[in-house]
Scaffold this motif. Structure first.
Motif, PDB file in Angstrom:
ATOM      1  N   ALA A   1       3.162 -16.025  -4.286  1.00  0.00           N
ATOM      2  CA  ALA A   1       3.468 -14.660  -3.908  1.00  0.00           C
ATOM      3  C   ALA A   1       2.556 -14.547  -2.603  1.00  0.00           C
ATOM      4  O   ALA A   1       1.594 -14.733  -2.365  1.00  0.00           O
ATOM      5  CB  ALA A   1       3.267 -13.619  -4.811  1.00  0.00           C
ATOM      6  N   ALA A   2       3.405 -13.812  -1.581  1.00  0.00           N
ATOM      7  CA  ALA A   2       2.928 -13.523  -0.406  1.00  0.00           C
ATOM      8  C   ALA A   2       2.130 -12.258  -0.502  1.00  0.00           C
ATOM      9  O   ALA A   2       2.550 -11.321  -1.135  1.00  0.00           O
ATOM     10  CB  ALA A   2       4.175 -13.414   0.821  1.00  0.00           C
ATOM     11  N   PRO A   3       0.830 -12.176   0.107  1.00  0.00           N
ATOM     12  CA  PRO A   3      -0.056 -10.898   0.007  1.00  0.00           C
ATOM     13  C   PRO A   3       0.726 -10.011   0.996  1.00  0.00           C
ATOM     14  O   PRO A   3       1.439 -10.216   1.633  1.00  0.00           O
ATOM     15  CB  PRO A   3      -1.269 -11.616   0.154  1.00  0.00           C
ATOM     16  CG  PRO A   3      -1.107 -12.612   0.932  1.00  0.00           C
ATOM     17  CD  PRO A   3       0.423 -13.152   0.821  1.00  0.00           C
ATOM     18  N   PRO A   4       0.304  -8.712   0.581  1.00  0.00           N
ATOM     19  CA  PRO A   4       0.629  -7.407   1.511  1.00  0.00           C
ATOM     20  C   PRO A   4       0.105  -8.046   2.972  1.00  0.00           C
ATOM     21  O   PRO A   4      -0.811  -8.314   3.083  1.00  0.00           O
ATOM     22  CB  PRO A   4       0.155  -6.273   0.817  1.00  0.00           C
ATOM     23  CG  PRO A   4      -0.198  -6.724  -0.414  1.00  0.00           C
ATOM     24  CD  PRO A   4      -0.280  -8.301  -0.547  1.00  0.00           C
ATOM     25  N   HIS A   5       0.786  -7.345   3.818  1.00  0.00           N
ATOM     26  CA  HIS A   5       0.512  -7.416   5.314  1.00  0.00           C
ATOM     27  C   HIS A   5      -0.884  -7.135   5.655  1.00  0.00           C
ATOM     28  O   HIS A   5      -1.671  -7.750   6.376  1.00  0.00           O
ATOM     29  CB  HIS A   5       1.388  -6.817   6.242  1.00  0.00           C
ATOM     30  CG  HIS A   5       2.832  -7.525   6.140  1.00  0.00           C
ATOM     31  ND1 HIS A   5       3.076  -8.929   6.405  1.00  0.00           N
ATOM     32  CD2 HIS A   5       4.196  -6.976   5.858  1.00  0.00           C
ATOM     33  CE1 HIS A   5       4.191  -9.020   6.224  1.00  0.00           C
ATOM     34  NE2 HIS A   5       5.081  -7.862   5.772  1.00  0.00           N
ATOM     35  N   ASP A   6      -1.512  -5.895   5.154  1.00  0.00           N
ATOM     36  CA  ASP A   6      -2.517  -5.341   5.252  1.00  0.00           C
ATOM     37  C   ASP A   6      -3.798  -6.257   4.985  1.00  0.00           C
ATOM     38  O   ASP A   6      -4.812  -6.142   5.510  1.00  0.00           O
ATOM     39  CB  ASP A   6      -2.777  -4.141   4.746  1.00  0.00           C
ATOM     40  CG  ASP A   6      -2.791  -3.771   3.270  1.00  0.00           C
ATOM     41  OD1 ASP A   6      -1.915  -4.348   2.801  1.00  0.00           O
ATOM     42  OD2 ASP A   6      -3.568  -3.275   2.686  1.00  0.00           O
ATOM     43  N   LEU A   7      -3.421  -7.016   3.874  1.00  0.00           N
ATOM     44  CA  LEU A   7      -4.480  -8.063   3.247  1.00  0.00           C
ATOM     45  C   LEU A   7      -4.418  -9.451   3.821  1.00  0.00           C
ATOM     46  O   LEU A   7      -5.430 -10.079   4.180  1.00  0.00           O
ATOM     47  CB  LEU A   7      -4.567  -7.992   1.854  1.00  0.00           C
ATOM     48  CG  LEU A   7      -4.571  -6.612   1.038  1.00  0.00           C
ATOM     49  CD1 LEU A   7      -4.301  -6.919  -0.364  1.00  0.00           C
ATOM     50  CD2 LEU A   7      -5.736  -5.979   1.298  1.00  0.00           C
TER      51      LEU A   7
ATOM     52  N   TRP B   1      -6.298  -5.621  -6.250  1.00  0.00           N
ATOM     53  CA  TRP B   1      -7.464  -4.519  -6.470  1.00  0.00           C
ATOM     54  C   TRP B   1      -8.773  -5.659  -6.158  1.00  0.00           C
ATOM     55  O   TRP B   1      -9.714  -5.269  -5.192  1.00  0.00           O
ATOM     56  CB  TRP B   1      -7.698  -3.815  -7.564  1.00  0.00           C
ATOM     57  CG  TRP B   1      -8.799  -2.840  -7.429  1.00  0.00           C
ATOM     58  CD1 TRP B   1      -9.361  -2.239  -6.325  1.00  0.00           C
ATOM     59  CD2 TRP B   1      -9.104  -1.924  -8.409  1.00  0.00           C
ATOM     60  NE1 TRP B   1     -10.324  -1.281  -6.461  1.00  0.00           N
ATOM     61  CE2 TRP B   1     -10.483  -1.126  -8.113  1.00  0.00           C
ATOM     62  CE3 TRP B   1      -8.870  -1.992  -9.893  1.00  0.00           C
ATOM     63  CZ2 TRP B   1     -11.045  -0.281  -8.820  1.00  0.00           C
ATOM     64  CZ3 TRP B   1      -9.452  -0.986 -10.582  1.00  0.00           C
ATOM     65  CH2 TRP B   1     -10.490   0.002 -10.195  1.00  0.00           C
ATOM     66  N   HIS B   2      -8.797  -6.779  -6.961  1.00  0.00           N
ATOM     67  CA  HIS B   2      -9.800  -7.650  -6.876  1.00  0.00           C
ATOM     68  C   HIS B   2      -9.765  -8.526  -5.524  1.00  0.00           C
ATOM     69  O   HIS B   2     -11.044  -8.575  -4.767  1.00  0.00           O
ATOM     70  CB  HIS B   2      -9.927  -8.850  -7.849  1.00  0.00           C
ATOM     71  CG  HIS B   2     -10.935  -9.411  -8.233  1.00  0.00           C
ATOM     72  ND1 HIS B   2     -11.306 -10.686  -7.281  1.00  0.00           N
ATOM     73  CD2 HIS B   2     -11.870  -9.688  -8.820  1.00  0.00           C
ATOM     74  CE1 HIS B   2     -12.260 -11.426  -7.458  1.00  0.00           C
ATOM     75  NE2 HIS B   2     -12.735 -10.656  -8.566  1.00  0.00           N
ATOM     76  N   VAL B   3      -8.675  -8.631  -4.790  1.00  0.00           N
ATOM     77  CA  VAL B   3      -8.617  -9.099  -3.681  1.00  0.00           C
ATOM     78  C   VAL B   3      -9.255  -8.297  -2.449  1.00  0.00           C
ATOM     79  O   VAL B   3      -9.890  -8.608  -1.636  1.00  0.00           O
ATOM     80  CB  VAL B   3      -7.299  -9.705  -3.119  1.00  0.00           C
ATOM     81  CG1 VAL B   3      -7.109  -9.752  -1.813  1.00  0.00           C
ATOM     82  CG2 VAL B   3      -6.559 -10.775  -3.855  1.00  0.00           C
TER      83      VAL B   3
ATOM     84  N   THR C   1       0.680  -1.218   0.166  1.00  0.00           N
ATOM     85  CA  THR C   1      -0.012   0.070   0.076  1.00  0.00           C
ATOM     86  C   THR C   1       0.923   1.285   0.066  1.00  0.00           C
ATOM     87  O   THR C   1       2.065   1.168   0.204  1.00  0.00           O
ATOM     88  CB  THR C   1      -0.835   0.038   1.279  1.00  0.00           C
ATOM     89  OG1 THR C   1      -0.188   0.102   2.340  1.00  0.00           O
ATOM     90  CG2 THR C   1      -1.861  -1.221   1.454  1.00  0.00           C
ATOM     91  N   ALA C   2      -0.042   2.378  -0.325  1.00  0.00           N
ATOM     92  CA  ALA C   2       0.807   3.741  -0.297  1.00  0.00           C
ATOM     93  C   ALA C   2       1.380   4.031   1.029  1.00  0.00           C
ATOM     94  O   ALA C   2       2.623   4.722   1.340  1.00  0.00           O
ATOM     95  CB  ALA C   2       0.057   4.679  -0.850  1.00  0.00           C
TER      96      ALA C   2
END
Length: 290
Positions: free
Chosen positions: A222-228, A204-206, A37-38
């Motif tokens: 691939a590992a998803p971003p921590h916030d997701l 975005w779909h996630v 994320t930003a």
């Protein structure tokens, strides 16, 4: 891309030192930049969300999302099909080498077997069991993928239908996602199949699935971003040396295992649906023989 690397003759405002740090991060690690994320970008560069947004604007991007998309595309090219094929060919014997074909067959199949063994060894059985329970209880399952990921999503949707679970496969990127997202319902389970790379459109779909659906499953190496990640059910694919060539094989194998487990959990439902499909096939076969 930094302020010194603008395309063509475009002239943009110079970047401040903090904005340069953001641009340098995007250039140094485009995959990570594209998949966080930003706020996380700001944290990584010791800046702020506003600084990230200003850097995107000064570099000529329509926004942070576009910048992330371009970074993802650059990664996709760097680890694309051509480079993957060259890497795999370099490990195989030359065409005129004695016994080369037999050696190549053995090496390719051995690499595939190793990837499948890795999948079995590395698969988180607790997460897998939770995915099985969640999908089995679902009113409807949507599967989503891009490119070859969509072919796997279609196969998963068909496999689920054959076990008696209502499912539909979807794909789309950019503006097309505006038509996809409204199809996601609150009682759906959304399965996102992204074997190799989490592009901005996939992420975005996630994000939308997490907002709109009862549960969201990600199938990816691939590992998803921590916030997701905290809200996702992640079925991780192998990411070793041989995995790039065999990631789709592992994806389809994982779908098969999932389908058999769902059938084992509700055998009556699965057998009834299979019998219904077979009756239709028999009618089609009889009509073709006439």
């Amino acid at each position: 891309m930094t302020s010194k690397e603008m395309p063509g003759d475009a002239r943009h405002e110079p970047l401040s030192p903090s904005e340069e740090r953001v641009a340098d991060f995007a250039q140094r690690d485009p995959l990570r930049f594209a998949t966080i994320t930003a706020a996380e970008i700001a944290d990584q560069t010791m800046t702020s969300d506003a600084t990230v947004a200003r850097a995107a604007r000064k570099l000529g991007h329509a926004g942070i999302r576009e910048w992330k998309r371009l970074c993802a595309e650059s990664v996709d090219r760097a680890i694309g099909l051509d480079s993957n094929l060259r890497s795999q060919l370099s490990r195989l014997p030359e065409r005129d080498e004695e016994g080369g074909q037999a050696i190549a067959i053995k090496r390719i199949l051995s690499a595939t077997a190793r990837s499948l063994v890795d999948l079995g060894d590395q698969l988180d059985t607790d997460s897998f069991a939770e995915v099985v329970r969640t999908i089995s209880a679902a009113g409807n399952v949507t599967t989503f993928g891009l490119g070859t990921g969509f072919h796997a999503a279609e196969y998963m949707s068909l496999s689920l239908e054959r076990t008696g679970i209502r499912s539909q496969a979807m794909t789309g990127s950019g503006h097309m996602l505006a038509d996809v997202f409204p199809r996601l319902r609150h009682d759906d389970v959304s399965v996102v199949v992204a074997p190799r790379l989490l592009t901005p459109d996939v992420l975005w779909h996630v994000e939308e699935s997490l907002k709109r659906c009862h549960a969201t499953v990600l199938v990816s190496s691939a590992a998803p971003p921590h916030d997701l990640a905290k809200d996702l059910l992640h079925l991780s694919l192998p990411s070793g040396e041989d995995a790039s060539m065999n990631r789709m094989i592992c994806t389809f194998a994982l779908i098969d295992v999932l389908a058999y487990e769902l059938a084992r959990l509700a055998p009556t439902r699965a057998v009834e649906r299979s019998a219904e499909v077979q009756k239709i096939r028999n009618r089609v076969n009889r009509s073709h023989r006439k």
